[in-house]
Design an enzyme around this catalytic site. Structure first.
Site, PDB file in Angstrom:
ATOM      1  CB  SER A 136      -0.882   0.005   1.258  1.00  0.00           C
ATOM      2  OG  SER A 136      -1.559   1.230   1.419  1.00  0.00           O
ATOM      3  CE1 TYR A 150      -4.293  -1.909   5.760  1.00  0.00           C
ATOM      4  CE2 TYR A 150      -3.664   0.204   4.802  1.00  0.00           C
ATOM      5  CZ  TYR A 150      -4.073  -1.108   4.648  1.00  0.00           C
ATOM      6  OH  TYR A 150      -4.257  -1.629   3.391  1.00  0.00           O
TER       7      TYR A 150
END
Length: 234
Positions: A136, A150
Site C-alpha cells: 500500500s 495499518y
C-alpha cells in the site's frame, strides 16, 4: 511446443482487488487457485481446468498448508503467488491494544510469509516463479494518526516483499510489491462520493498485476506505487 498455462494462487480472491486479479488472469489464459474464507459464486462459468476455489483463512495455519497442497494436486505446480488478503485498521499505534496489533500482523504479514515458505519449493521448480505482494502507499508514508497501525503492518509487508525478492535472486524467483492508494473497494467505502468516483479501480490494479506476473525474470520490478491522484511523492 506450447508452454502449459501458468498457475497462480490468489488469496482474498472473492471480491475487490483479488477478484479482479483472478478474473484478469483467467481472461488471459492462466489457471487460478483462489484462496477464500468462504464459498463464492463470483466465478460461475469457469471450468475446473481453469479455476479452483479452496478454503484459506490467514488466521488458520493449516488452511495455508492445505491450500498449497490442493493447488499442486489440482494443477501440478505453482508459477505465481499473489498475496492479496488483508485487513484494515483505523486505530493509531497508541490507541490499539495488543490483540488488534497481533491480529493485524498475523493476517497482513505473518500469513503471507508462511504461505511463501510453503509454496517456495514449487516456485523454485517453476520456469520463472513470481510472487506479488499487495502492499500500500500506507507502507511508504503515514498520513494520519488513525492510519498509523495499518501503515505499520503495510511497511512490514513491503519489507517482506523486498526480503522475498532477495531470497529469490539466484533462482530467478521474482517478487514485486504493488503499493496502491485508495482503490474503489469495500475498504474505501468511507471516502467522500466525489473521491470514490475518481479512485483507482480494482481492474486497474489487476492489469498492472498481470503485466508484472508476465514479465520475464530479466525485468525485475521491486515495487510499483499507484495512486488515484497526483501526490507530491508518488
Amino acid at each position: 511446443m506450447n508452454q502449459p498455462a501458468p498457475i497462480a494462487m490468489v488469496s482474498g480472491g472473492t471480491r475487490g482487488i483479488g477478484l479482479a486479479i483472478a478474473r484478469e488472469l483467467l481472461a488471459h489464459g492462466w489457471r487460478v487457485s483462489v484462496g477464500a474464507r468462504s464459498a463464492t459464486d463470483a466465478y460461475s462459468g469457469y471450468s475446473a481446468d481453469q479455476l479452483r476455489v479452496h478454503r484459506f483463512d490467514a488466521e488458520d495455519k493449516q488452511s495455508e498448508t492445505d491450500w498449497v497442497a490442493a493447488t499442486v494436486r489440482d494443477f501440478g505446480g505453482i508459477d505465481a503467488l499473489v498475496h492479496n488478503a488483508g485487513i484494515l485498521s483505523t486505530r493509531s499505534v497508541i490507541a490499539a491494544d495488543d490483540d488488534e496489533v497481533d491480529r493485524l500482523l498475523e493476517v497482513n504479514v505473518k500469513s503471507p510469509l508462511r504461505l511463501t515458505r510453503k509454496a517456495w519449493p514449487h516456485l523454485l521448480a517453476a520456469r520463472e516463479g513470481k510472487v506479488l505482494v499487495m502492499a500500500s502507499l500506507a507502507a511508504k508514508r503515514v498520513r494520519t494518526a488513525d492510519a498509523s497501525l495499518y501503515a505499520l503492518s503495510k511497511a512490514a509487508v513491503l519489507s517482506l516483499a523486498h526480503g522475498i525478492r532477495h531470497c529469490g535472486a539466484a533462482s530467478r524467483v521474482r517478487c514485486t510489491a504493488l503499493c496502491p492508494g485508495f482503490v474503489a473497494t469495500d475498504m474505501a467505502a468511507s471516502l467522500p462520493p466525489e473521491q470514490l468516483q475518481q479512485a483507482t479501480q480494482p481492474e486497474d490494479i489487476a492489469r498492472i498485476a498481470r503485466t508484472v506476473l508476465e514479465l520475464p525474470a530479466s525485468a525485475s520490478v521491486a515495487e510499483i506505487p499507484i495512486s488515484w491522484t497526483v501526490e507530491p511523492q508518488y
